[in-house]
Design a protein around this motif. Structure first.
Motif, PDB file in Angstrom:
ATOM      1  N   PHE A  38       0.877  -1.169   0.000  1.00  0.00           N
ATOM      2  CA  PHE A  38       0.000   0.000   0.000  1.00  0.00           C
ATOM      3  C   PHE A  38       0.912   1.216   0.000  1.00  0.00           C
ATOM      4  O   PHE A  38       1.751   1.357   0.883  1.00  0.00           O
ATOM      5  N   THR A  39       0.772   2.067  -0.993  1.00  0.00           N
ATOM      6  CA  THR A  39       1.592   3.277  -1.043  1.00  0.00           C
ATOM      7  C   THR A  39       0.688   4.502  -0.969  1.00  0.00           C
ATOM      8  O   THR A  39      -0.476   4.456  -1.370  1.00  0.00           O
ATOM      9  N   TYR A  40       1.242   5.574  -0.434  1.00  0.00           N
ATOM     10  CA  TYR A  40       0.462   6.791  -0.253  1.00  0.00           C
ATOM     11  C   TYR A  40       1.362   7.992  -0.494  1.00  0.00           C
ATOM     12  O   TYR A  40       2.497   8.020  -0.026  1.00  0.00           O
ATOM     13  N   GLN A  41       0.850   8.948  -1.238  1.00  0.00           N
ATOM     14  CA  GLN A  41       1.571  10.184  -1.509  1.00  0.00           C
ATOM     15  C   GLN A  41       0.623  11.354  -1.280  1.00  0.00           C
ATOM     16  O   GLN A  41      -0.580  11.229  -1.522  1.00  0.00           O
ATOM     17  N   VAL A  42       1.160  12.469  -0.839  1.00  0.00           N
ATOM     18  CA  VAL A  42       0.377  13.693  -0.691  1.00  0.00           C
ATOM     19  C   VAL A  42       1.138  14.829  -1.365  1.00  0.00           C
ATOM     20  O   VAL A  42       2.366  14.802  -1.453  1.00  0.00           O
ATOM     21  N   ALA A  43       0.371  15.809  -1.837  1.00  0.00           N
ATOM     22  CA  ALA A  43       0.990  16.953  -2.506  1.00  0.00           C
ATOM     23  C   ALA A  43       0.158  18.195  -2.270  1.00  0.00           C
ATOM     24  O   ALA A  43      -1.047  18.115  -2.020  1.00  0.00           O
ATOM     25  N   VAL A  44       0.828  19.335  -2.374  1.00  0.00           N
ATOM     26  CA  VAL A  44       0.180  20.641  -2.303  1.00  0.00           C
ATOM     27  C   VAL A  44       0.344  21.277  -3.679  1.00  0.00           C
ATOM     28  O   VAL A  44       1.459  21.361  -4.201  1.00  0.00           O
ATOM     29  N   ALA A  45      -0.765  21.729  -4.251  1.00  0.00           N
ATOM     30  CA  ALA A  45      -0.727  22.359  -5.571  1.00  0.00           C
ATOM     31  C   ALA A  45      -0.026  23.706  -5.506  1.00  0.00           C
ATOM     32  O   ALA A  45       0.177  24.276  -4.431  1.00  0.00           O
ATOM     33  N   ASP A  46       0.303  24.229  -6.655  1.00  0.00           N
ATOM     34  CA  ASP A  46       0.989  25.517  -6.747  1.00  0.00           C
ATOM     35  C   ASP A  46       0.186  26.661  -6.138  1.00  0.00           C
ATOM     36  O   ASP A  46       0.766  27.671  -5.738  1.00  0.00           O
ATOM     37  N   ASP A  47      -1.142  26.508  -6.034  1.00  0.00           N
ATOM     38  CA  ASP A  47      -1.950  27.573  -5.424  1.00  0.00           C
ATOM     39  C   ASP A  47      -1.826  27.598  -3.905  1.00  0.00           C
ATOM     40  O   ASP A  47      -2.317  28.508  -3.247  1.00  0.00           O
ATOM     41  N   GLY A  48      -1.181  26.585  -3.322  1.00  0.00           N
ATOM     42  CA  GLY A  48      -0.929  26.537  -1.889  1.00  0.00           C
ATOM     43  C   GLY A  48      -2.072  26.009  -1.047  1.00  0.00           C
ATOM     44  O   GLY A  48      -1.891  25.776   0.148  1.00  0.00           O
ATOM     45  N   VAL A  49      -3.241  25.808  -1.619  1.00  0.00           N
ATOM     46  CA  VAL A  49      -4.384  25.333  -0.834  1.00  0.00           C
ATOM     47  C   VAL A  49      -4.988  24.022  -1.337  1.00  0.00           C
ATOM     48  O   VAL A  49      -5.602  23.295  -0.567  1.00  0.00           O
ATOM     49  N   THR A  50      -4.868  23.730  -2.606  1.00  0.00           N
ATOM     50  CA  THR A  50      -5.405  22.477  -3.137  1.00  0.00           C
ATOM     51  C   THR A  50      -4.485  21.339  -2.732  1.00  0.00           C
ATOM     52  O   THR A  50      -3.265  21.431  -2.890  1.00  0.00           O
ATOM     53  N   ARG A  51      -5.087  20.284  -2.172  1.00  0.00           N
ATOM     54  CA  ARG A  51      -4.327  19.131  -1.683  1.00  0.00           C
ATOM     55  C   ARG A  51      -4.707  17.906  -2.506  1.00  0.00           C
ATOM     56  O   ARG A  51      -5.860  17.717  -2.876  1.00  0.00           O
ATOM     57  N   PHE A  52      -3.710  17.085  -2.778  1.00  0.00           N
ATOM     58  CA  PHE A  52      -3.897  15.827  -3.496  1.00  0.00           C
ATOM     59  C   PHE A  52      -3.361  14.695  -2.635  1.00  0.00           C
ATOM     60  O   PHE A  52      -2.294  14.824  -2.037  1.00  0.00           O
ATOM     61  N   HIS A  53      -4.091  13.608  -2.603  1.00  0.00           N
ATOM     62  CA  HIS A  53      -3.628  12.378  -1.950  1.00  0.00           C
ATOM     63  C   HIS A  53      -3.798  11.264  -2.977  1.00  0.00           C
ATOM     64  O   HIS A  53      -4.858  11.169  -3.613  1.00  0.00           O
ATOM     65  N   TRP A  54      -2.772  10.444  -3.127  1.00  0.00           N
ATOM     66  CA  TRP A  54      -2.846   9.295  -4.021  1.00  0.00           C
ATOM     67  C   TRP A  54      -2.509   8.042  -3.234  1.00  0.00           C
ATOM     68  O   TRP A  54      -1.425   7.949  -2.650  1.00  0.00           O
ATOM     69  N   GLY A  55      -3.433   7.118  -3.214  1.00  0.00           N
ATOM     70  CA  GLY A  55      -3.190   5.825  -2.585  1.00  0.00           C
ATOM     71  C   GLY A  55      -3.227   4.740  -3.648  1.00  0.00           C
ATOM     72  O   GLY A  55      -4.005   4.820  -4.601  1.00  0.00           O
ATOM     73  N   ARG A  56      -2.375   3.729  -3.466  1.00  0.00           N
ATOM     74  CA  ARG A  56      -2.342   2.579  -4.383  1.00  0.00           C
ATOM     75  C   ARG A  56      -2.129   1.322  -3.556  1.00  0.00           C
ATOM     76  O   ARG A  56      -1.372   1.347  -2.587  1.00  0.00           O
ATOM     77  N   TRP A  57      -2.780   0.245  -3.953  1.00  0.00           N
ATOM     78  CA  TRP A  57      -2.630  -1.008  -3.222  1.00  0.00           C
ATOM     79  C   TRP A  57      -2.714  -2.172  -4.173  1.00  0.00           C
ATOM     80  O   TRP A  57      -3.225  -2.075  -5.277  1.00  0.00           O
ATOM     81  N   ASP A  58      -2.194  -3.310  -3.708  1.00  0.00           N
ATOM     82  CA  ASP A  58      -2.072  -4.482  -4.569  1.00  0.00           C
ATOM     83  C   ASP A  58      -3.321  -5.341  -4.638  1.00  0.00           C
ATOM     84  O   ASP A  58      -3.441  -6.178  -5.522  1.00  0.00           O
ATOM     85  N   GLY A  59      -4.264  -5.205  -3.733  1.00  0.00           N
ATOM     86  CA  GLY A  59      -5.471  -6.018  -3.788  1.00  0.00           C
ATOM     87  C   GLY A  59      -6.433  -5.694  -2.656  1.00  0.00           C
ATOM     88  O   GLY A  59      -6.125  -4.939  -1.726  1.00  0.00           O
ATOM     89  N   ALA A  60      -7.602  -6.298  -2.730  1.00  0.00           N
ATOM     90  CA  ALA A  60      -8.674  -6.041  -1.767  1.00  0.00           C
ATOM     91  C   ALA A  60      -8.277  -6.399  -0.338  1.00  0.00           C
ATOM     92  O   ALA A  60      -8.672  -5.711   0.612  1.00  0.00           O
ATOM     93  N   GLU A  61      -7.502  -7.447  -0.176  1.00  0.00           N
ATOM     94  CA  GLU A  61      -7.086  -7.861   1.172  1.00  0.00           C
ATOM     95  C   GLU A  61      -6.222  -6.785   1.842  1.00  0.00           C
ATOM     96  O   GLU A  61      -6.407  -6.475   3.017  1.00  0.00           O
ATOM     97  N   THR A  62      -5.301  -6.224   1.096  1.00  0.00           N
ATOM     98  CA  THR A  62      -4.452  -5.157   1.640  1.00  0.00           C
ATOM     99  C   THR A  62      -5.290  -3.935   1.999  1.00  0.00           C
ATOM    100  O   THR A  62      -5.137  -3.360   3.078  1.00  0.00           O
ATOM    101  N   LEU A  63      -6.196  -3.540   1.106  1.00  0.00           N
ATOM    102  CA  LEU A  63      -7.041  -2.389   1.390  1.00  0.00           C
ATOM    103  C   LEU A  63      -7.890  -2.632   2.632  1.00  0.00           C
ATOM    104  O   LEU A  63      -7.982  -1.765   3.507  1.00  0.00           O
TER     105      LEU A  63
END
Length: 101
Positions: A38-63
């Motif tokens: 399970f991997t997770y990344q977060v980011a702040v957009a250039d506007d300084g307020v918009t937030r992004f989170h990206w999660g990825r996982w290998d299967g239903a059991e991990t989630l």
């Protein structure tokens, strides 16, 4: 591989946001049943307020495992707080990507 993209705007205490996202990522990295699956990344957009989170996982059991953990429940509540309600969340299948996990 499944994934999710979460977006919202946040203009509150940056230290609180950074601490919460860091604690969640550390919890995943220190969970032997999630680390490397399970991997997770977060980011702040250039506007300084918009937030992004990206999660990825290998299967239903991990989630299911990650979602059942106290660290996930605590972080989900913090994200709702940061977003001022439910954030925008879009699940997806990964169609293509660069090498590595």
């Amino acid at each position: 591989m499944r994934g999710i993209t979460i977006t919202y705007t946040y203009d509150g205490d940056e230290a609180e946001w950074t601490a919460a996202t860091g604690a969640f990522i550390d919890a995943i990295d220190n969970d032997p049943q999630a680390a490397g699956k399970f991997t997770y990344q977060v980011a702040v957009a250039d506007d300084g307020v918009t937030r992004f989170h990206w999660g990825r996982w290998d299967g239903a059991e991990t989630l299911a495992h990650v979602q059942s953990q106290p660290y996930f429940k605590d972080f989900a509540a913090k994200v709702r707080e940061f977003a001022g309600g439910a954030p925008n969340a879009t699940g997806h299948d990964i169609a293509a990507k660069t090498g590595g996990w």
